[in-house]
Design an enzyme around this catalytic site. Structure first.
Site, short mmCIF file in Angstrom:
data_model
loop_
_atom_site.label_atom_id
_atom_site.label_comp_id
_atom_site.label_asym_id
_atom_site.label_seq_id
_atom_site.Cartn_x
_atom_site.Cartn_y
_atom_site.Cartn_z
N CYS A 78 9.66 -5.11 7.96
CA CYS A 78 9.59 -6.20 6.99
C CYS A 78 10.96 -6.40 6.36
O CYS A 78 11.64 -5.43 6.01
CB CYS A 78 8.55 -5.87 5.92
SG CYS A 78 8.52 -7.03 4.55
N HIS A 135 6.73 -1.22 8.29
CA HIS A 135 7.03 -0.32 7.18
C HIS A 135 8.47 0.19 7.21
O HIS A 135 8.92 0.81 6.24
CB HIS A 135 6.08 0.89 7.22
CG HIS A 135 4.65 0.50 7.39
ND1 HIS A 135 4.02 0.51 8.62
CD2 HIS A 135 3.73 0.04 6.51
CE1 HIS A 135 2.77 0.10 8.48
NE2 HIS A 135 2.57 -0.20 7.21
N THR A 150 7.24 -1.30 -1.60
CA THR A 150 6.99 -2.72 -1.87
C THR A 150 5.52 -3.04 -2.11
O THR A 150 5.20 -4.09 -2.68
CB THR A 150 7.50 -3.60 -0.72
OG1 THR A 150 6.79 -3.27 0.48
CG2 THR A 150 8.99 -3.41 -0.50
N HIS A 165 -1.11 -1.88 8.63
CA HIS A 165 -2.28 -1.03 8.40
C HIS A 165 -3.58 -1.82 8.54
O HIS A 165 -4.24 -2.15 7.55
CB HIS A 165 -2.16 -0.36 7.04
CG HIS A 165 -1.28 0.84 7.06
ND1 HIS A 165 -0.59 1.31 5.97
CD2 HIS A 165 -0.97 1.69 8.08
CE1 HIS A 165 0.11 2.38 6.31
NE2 HIS A 165 -0.11 2.63 7.58
N GLU A 180 6.15 3.74 4.77
CA GLU A 180 7.25 3.03 4.09
C GLU A 180 8.02 3.99 3.19
O GLU A 180 9.26 3.97 3.16
CB GLU A 180 6.72 1.86 3.27
CG GLU A 180 7.83 1.02 2.65
CD GLU A 180 7.33 -0.15 1.82
OE1 GLU A 180 8.08 -0.59 0.93
OE2 GLU A 180 6.20 -0.61 2.05
#
Length: 302
Positions: free
Chosen positions: A102, A80, A168, A40, A132
């Site tokens: 990730c 994400h 997260t 982002h 996410e």
């Protein structure tokens, strides 16, 4: 002006990994598309487009819906993460898929799948509409419940077994409060906090900043949830401004300020943060020659 550069700040390992994956793809493939913003930060999105890596992103559209706009070439899954259905649809369309998820997000997905197989339902603390959260909930939309506030817990069946986990990038303090509330409300609940270490230590550093700081700048994209959480935590007892870059810094807010603290979101280019730090270090309210802000060299973003 005295400046306290909060440590740690800026890129986390997941962001570095995602950007490196996209840059490598630009050297090896043609017709490369990213399913949503890879991280982002609009500066990074623009820099990748200069390399021929194009972002497909429309507000309100899911990853599955965004795939309808890609008919050929390579598609990159963002940091994400995404559901198995997204990966399958991309493969069914004949697209080459590169996964830049990730590793902490993948870990959370694995936990969710394991607990679903063990007969639990999942309470997922996250932000509605965030990619996410979308990726996690779409694993099983019937048995995974998005929790955005305490009110979302009130209608749950207290006889069921739940595991509570989270996006997260959420505030570790908000997650703690919701988990404690859920433990009092639901008798059959397990807690599996998944706030990544990078998010945790950045938030703790902001929470514990020096008392004599009288203004705080958080550098990051307004789309970035972890950046907004840093600003929110700092705003508990400081004057805080969230800016994307040096261009957004209003010199007027510096009047009568002696000491500034600087931090940045996990998806903010170090170059942009350093520009703000260096400008403030040389700034003197009484010397108009220090008021000129530097230009942004977009070639230094990646």
């Amino acid at each position: 002006m005295e400046v306290k550069a909060i440590i740690p700040r800026g890129y986390c390992k997941g962001v570095i990994r995602a950007i490196d994956i996209a840059k490598k793809a630009s050297e090896e493939d043609e017709d490369i598309y990213i399913l949503g913003m890879i991280v982002h930060n609009q500066y990074i999105v623009n820099a990748l487009e200069e390399l021929g890596v194009y972002t497909i992103d429309h507000k309100g559209k899911t990853r599955l819906e965004l795939l309808d706009e890609i008919d050929h070439g390579t598609v990159i899954i963002t940091a994400h993460g995404a559901s198995d259905a997204v990966f399958q649809k991309a493969k069914d369309k004949g697209l080459k898929v590169i996964d830049a998820s990730c590793l902490d997000v993948i870990k959370t997905h694995d936990l969710i799948k394991e607990k679903l197989n063990d007969g639990f339902e999942i309470l997922y603390i996250g932000k509605a509409g965030h990619p996410e959260a979308e990726g996690a909930i779409s694993i099983d939309e019937q048995k995974i419940h998005l929790i955005t506030s305490k009110d979302d817990l009130l209608s749950l069946d207290k006889n069921k077994k739940y595991v509570m986990t989270n996006q997260t990038t959420m505030s570790l303090y908000d997650v703690y409060d919701l988990c404690e509330y859920a433990k009092d409300l639901l008798p059959h609940i397990e807690i599996a906090k998944e706030t990544c270490s990078a998010t945790k230590i950045r938030q703790e550093a902001i929470k514990n900043m020096d008392d004599d700081i009288d203004i705080v700048f958080i550098i990051g994209d307004p789309h970035s949830n972890n950046t907004k959480k840093l600003a929110s935590i700092a705003a508990d007892n400081k004057e805080v401004y969230m800016i994307e870059s040096i261009e957004d810094l209003d010199i007027n807010v510096l009047r009568n300020k002696k000491k500034a603290a600087i931090s940045s979101g996990a998806s903010t280019p170090t170059y942009l943060t350093n520009q703000v730090i260096q400008f403030l270090q040389q700034f003197d309210e009484n010397d108009i020659n220090t008021y000129n802000k530097p230009k942004i060299d977009k070639s230094k973003i990646l």
